[in-house]
Motif scaffolding. Structure first.
Motif, PDB file in Angstrom:
ATOM      1  N   ARG A 228     -33.730  67.426 119.011  1.00  0.00           N
ATOM      2  CA  ARG A 228     -33.129  66.300 119.730  1.00  0.00           C
ATOM      3  C   ARG A 228     -33.626  66.197 121.171  1.00  0.00           C
ATOM      4  NH1 ARG A 228     -28.235  63.577 117.878  1.00  0.00           N
ATOM      5  NH2 ARG A 228     -29.080  62.576 116.032  1.00  0.00           N
TER       6      ARG A 228
ATOM      7  N   ARG B  92     -29.654  56.402 121.503  1.00  0.00           N
ATOM      8  CA  ARG B  92     -29.120  56.664 120.157  1.00  0.00           C
ATOM      9  C   ARG B  92     -29.477  55.569 119.164  1.00  0.00           C
ATOM     10  NH1 ARG B  92     -28.799  61.123 121.188  1.00  0.00           N
ATOM     11  NH2 ARG B  92     -30.487  60.945 119.719  1.00  0.00           N
ATOM     12  N   SER B  93     -29.446  54.305 119.612  1.00  0.00           N
ATOM     13  CA  SER B  93     -29.723  53.226 118.656  1.00  0.00           C
ATOM     14  C   SER B  93     -31.217  53.167 118.325  1.00  0.00           C
ATOM     15  CB  SER B  93     -29.186  51.889 119.177  1.00  0.00           C
ATOM     16  OG  SER B  93     -30.117  51.280 120.048  1.00  0.00           O
TER      17      SER B  93
ATOM     18  N   SER C 178     -33.091  55.786 118.339  1.00  0.00           N
ATOM     19  CA  SER C 178     -33.211  56.980 117.523  1.00  0.00           C
ATOM     20  C   SER C 178     -32.915  56.666 116.049  1.00  0.00           C
ATOM     21  CB  SER C 178     -32.241  58.035 118.059  1.00  0.00           C
ATOM     22  OG  SER C 178     -32.444  59.281 117.455  1.00  0.00           O
ATOM     23  N   SER C 179     -31.843  55.916 115.784  1.00  0.00           N
ATOM     24  CA  SER C 179     -31.538  55.632 114.369  1.00  0.00           C
ATOM     25  C   SER C 179     -32.567  54.693 113.760  1.00  0.00           C
ATOM     26  CB  SER C 179     -30.114  55.095 114.149  1.00  0.00           C
ATOM     27  OG  SER C 179     -29.544  54.606 115.299  1.00  0.00           O
TER      28      SER C 179
ATOM     29  N   ASP D 143     -35.413  56.847 112.730  1.00  0.00           N
ATOM     30  CA  ASP D 143     -35.042  57.661 111.576  1.00  0.00           C
ATOM     31  C   ASP D 143     -35.342  56.974 110.248  1.00  0.00           C
ATOM     32  OD1 ASP D 143     -33.956  60.201 110.840  1.00  0.00           O
ATOM     33  OD2 ASP D 143     -32.193  59.160 110.070  1.00  0.00           O
ATOM     34  N   LYS D 144     -35.519  55.649 110.291  1.00  0.00           N
ATOM     35  CA  LYS D 144     -35.774  54.911 109.043  1.00  0.00           C
ATOM     36  C   LYS D 144     -37.248  54.939 108.628  1.00  0.00           C
ATOM     37  CE  LYS D 144     -31.818  51.949 109.955  1.00  0.00           C
ATOM     38  NZ  LYS D 144     -31.395  50.692 110.611  1.00  0.00           N
TER      39      LYS D 144
ATOM     40  N   ALA E 262     -34.837  61.819 112.979  1.00  0.00           N
ATOM     41  CA  ALA E 262     -33.889  61.640 114.089  1.00  0.00           C
ATOM     42  C   ALA E 262     -32.459  61.997 113.712  1.00  0.00           C
ATOM     43  CB  ALA E 262     -33.957  60.215 114.611  1.00  0.00           C
ATOM     44  N   ARG E 263     -32.044  61.811 112.455  1.00  0.00           N
ATOM     45  CA  ARG E 263     -30.665  62.075 111.991  1.00  0.00           C
ATOM     46  C   ARG E 263     -29.644  61.203 112.699  1.00  0.00           C
ATOM     47  NH1 ARG E 263     -29.548  63.613 108.101  1.00  0.00           N
ATOM     48  NH2 ARG E 263     -27.696  64.794 108.578  1.00  0.00           N
ATOM     49  N   GLY E 264     -28.742  60.630 111.896  1.00  0.00           N
ATOM     50  CA  GLY E 264     -27.784  59.676 112.432  1.00  0.00           C
ATOM     51  C   GLY E 264     -26.702  60.243 113.344  1.00  0.00           C
TER      52      GLY E 264
ATOM     53  N   ASP F 179     -24.134  61.661 115.927  1.00  0.00           N
ATOM     54  CA  ASP F 179     -24.216  61.790 117.380  1.00  0.00           C
ATOM     55  C   ASP F 179     -24.099  63.225 117.861  1.00  0.00           C
ATOM     56  OD1 ASP F 179     -24.355  59.101 117.332  1.00  0.00           O
ATOM     57  OD2 ASP F 179     -22.523  58.721 118.480  1.00  0.00           O
TER      58      ASP F 179
END
Lengths: 486, 486
Positions: free
Chosen positions: A173, A191-192, A194-195, A198-199, A285-287, A289
């Motif tokens: 992270r 964070r957004s 990051s998600s 992650d896709k 990235a993993r969802g 928090d």
């Protein structure tokens, strides 16, 4: 035996089903589930893990504020007076609550139990509203990356036990967040973004970029810089070399902290002999928090070393069953969660195995390989005789009782006068038969016989069946049976 | 390792507890629970039992109309859109639903799981709102009393495995209801008089009579006739003889049917070798409406044969911990329940073990006997050296990895440079130590040592500790460890 007089009060017809997104477990599935849990807990125990079990529901306030948007998926209990409660959503929050509540500073705990999410079920892909989690976590203050490496080792041992080829994709992270900052992402968007990144295991880079720019308002050149950084995966050393070659990244404090961790980890996974299972994938990235350091997920594909350090960023093939199932285990380090409950921060690192998805894969393999279901009975006790045949029921009961007392799994026909073919049919798949006859019994003996050689055809033809099997005295029976079962 | 920068967003202080009437399971309790479940399932499997697991909640309508007045104790899930559901109240209704739903005509199934009742908890006596049930049931049409006898045999085997002396008190609903009818109880009052009689194990006859006459409106002489009949217990043969000596009872159709069953049962429990554990107790009634034949409950007291056929009707001593815990297993025959769901009646007989109460008894015994908790680790891998000591962390990791690969339960200090006393302290209770030293390692060797001989005192005094332990080559280590563990 239904009592004809006791007419059941016919209630209005009820719907005979389990609630949406839930299922019963029985037969082969259930035996497989038990076997898998046994294999996994054996690994956990090898590492000094101790079991924990918590109530299926927690106080509602314990769960609130832990799952962000997904909170809407929590099942609440009805307010029937008293406390407000919710079904657990995962096993991590109950673990953190337990640590804080009991002021436990250090533990290796595992927990296998069902969790509940009011999500859209997708049964064929092993996605349920009631499903199992199987977690191992190490809590406590240790020297950096040592427990993290042990968790990775546990992952490898579990999938070796299950004979499933896997790759552990991992990232850090601090590396990721630092990288985003260097690329020009502002703190509030990290964070957004990051998600979105992650896709990359399910979407093309173009689509991910589109999401970042059009939906999340990122400048196109910032997105492109991110794309440069994250579309790389390889061994830990390969990816470390790549990152170290970029001075603007190494200059970043956060990235530097992450790189220090990953350098240690490279040594430790070598010592644990698991380097070849690991891909340091910068797009992971993993969802959730609450992760603060190392993060990882496991896919059911052996690593492909020939692809080198740029294997990520490709769209997964849709026809690959393993990729449809998605990740089969995931976890990471979360150093701040326990502090949300108690006075103390207890750093933790852990792994959660998606056992229902694992069952789906194992079941597909079983069907492909055509493995037959076992019968979990060792001996069938039967009797036959001529016209005067009484059924020898108490005698059969007495013999079966001897076997049970010796710890042998045994059954007999629950009929007073069972027919011989019926008994052989009921014994199908059972390896041994004990056959009682009036004469032998009078001499304190029975016949012990290996089954599975077409007895059922023998029918009532006594003479044919009487020939085979070995005469054994009742006192030696249990011992003789055990010898044959070895 | 807590990251000082990442200040956890302090939520308003939450109550750190589990919901009322629930508890966590960890440490010794959890290990004991696993051990007990293992012993019980081993018995179930010996009898051909197969496991079933059902969802923790059922459609609300499946549960409704099954528990009479106790329905108010059912936990409902909140209506969040979609189906209305409730937490399961026992394992019998889900079993009946499963049989009917899958049209299963015959099975021996067991099910160990938690059930939920919004009752007043009494933690000290092992009474919770979330508690375990552990059920074995035989479904299907068999010749009379054969499966019933096998269930009784299973009860005996389970408590033998747990080393608990027990008595199975049993009775027959047909005998009981017929007896009430002969005494003059009208059909509409039979169930409520039956529950009054069931209290004879906790209340004096005078109090029970008072309840029947004053609360339930029974004539005093009818109550007295009931008192005559029900205050008798003894072996099956003794109680049968008593009943057969009363012509007005034998003349009753219902009593007669019950006596036929009990006569068969006497033979079968003899053949199964369990007659001495059984008391045919005419005051036993059991609360649940759905029983149709044999009923039984198990108390943690060995039978007292000297009391003969009139041991019941006494007030239990209040200071007896076993009697405070109450019955530790109970069950019976229920031939009409499955028909409430499906088209078919499937006769069933089963037993439910009150495992939480059993844990309470076992824990009290353990504390009395002072049995110590085991440590579930076989080997602790440690290292030490002089001033140049680097900690040998990767080397310790590599050695522990060899042990894990061989299936050995092993731990090591998660510190880069652990001190020797720290390591010996962490190894307390572990039987074996593997000690790494720079010189020995250079020769491909380590020291293998039995622990528990006061090493911790040795402190950093190298020479003293180096002397003992056996030099073993790394390649032989796992094998040598296994030899010592035998």
């Amino acid at each position: 035996m239904a009592n004809p007089e006791a007419k059941a009060p016919r209630a209005p017809a009820v719907t005979l089903k389990t609630p949406k997104g839930t299922r019963d477990w029985s037969g082969h599935d259930m035996l497989m589930r038990e076997e898998v849990f046994k294999m996994i807990t054996d690994v956990f125990k090898k590492h000094g893990g101790t079991p924990l079990d918590t109530p299926v529901f927690e106080l509602k306030e314990i769960l609130s504020g832990k799952y962000g948007e997904d909170s809407k998926l929590i099942y609440d209990l009805q307010d029937q007076g008293g406390e407000l409660c919710s079904l657990r959503y995962d096993l991590t929050v109950p673990f953190a609550r337990w640590l804080a509540m009991n002021n436990i500073l250090s533990v290796k705990r595992y927990h296998i139990a069902k969790v509940y999410r009011r999500d859209q079920p997708a049964i064929a892909r092993g996605r349920f509203r009631e499903f199992h989690q199987c977690d191992f976590d190490i809590a406590g203050v240790y020297d950096p990356m040592i427990p993290d490496a042990e968790v990775l080792r546990i992952i490898v041992e579990v999938f070796e036990a299950l004979k499933l080829g896997v790759t552990i994709k991992l990232n850090h992270r601090q590396v990721l967040d630092g990288m985003f900052a260097v690329a020009g992402v502002t703190q509030d968007k990290i964070r957004s973004i990051s998600s979105a990144v992650d896709k990359l295991d399910k979407m093309s880079w173009e689509d991910v970029k589109k999401e970042m720019v059009e939906e999340k308002g990122l400048e196109a050149e910032v997105a492109d810089r991110i794309g440069e950084y994250v579309r790389h995966a390889g061994t830990i050393s390969q990816t470390l070399a790549l990152l170290n070659s970029k001075p603007e990244l190494v200059a970043n404090e956060q990235v530097k902290r992450g790189l220090d961790d990953m350098t240690l980890l490279a040594t430790y996974v070598d010592a644990f002999g698991i380097s070849d299972k690991i891909s340091f994938d910068l797009s992971l990235a993993r969802g959730l928090d609450y992760y603060t350091g190392l993060i990882y997920e496991v896919i059911n594909q052996p690593p492909k070393p020939e692809e080198g350090a740029a294997s990520s960023g490709k769209k997964a093939k849709k026809d690959d069953p393993a990729s449809q199932v998605g990740s089969i285990a995931a976890g990471g380090r979360y150093d701040n969660l326990v502090g949300m409950y108690g006075k103390r921060q207890i750093p933790c690192v852990g792994i959660s195995f998606g056992v229902d998805r694992i069952f789906t894969i194992l079941e597909a393999r079983r069907q492909k390989e055509g493995v037959k279901q076992r019968r979990d009975i060792d001996v069938y006790v039967m009797a036959f005789g001529g016209k005067e045949f009484t059924g020898l029921l108490p005698e059969r009961m007495s013999v079966v009782q001897r076997l049970w007392s010796a710890g042998i799994r045994a059954e007999f026909s629950p009929k007073v006068k069972p027919k011989l073919p019926q008994q052989f049919k009921a014994a199908e798949g059972v390896p041994l038969g004990v056959i009682l006859g009036q004469e032998e019994l009078a001499a304190g003996q029975v016949r012990l016989k290996k089954l599975g050689q077409g007895e059922a055809k023998g029918g009532e033809d006594e003479s044919a069946s009487r020939d085979d099997g070995k005469l054994v005295s009742l006192d030696d029976l249990a011992e003789e049976v055990k010898k044959l079962l070895l």
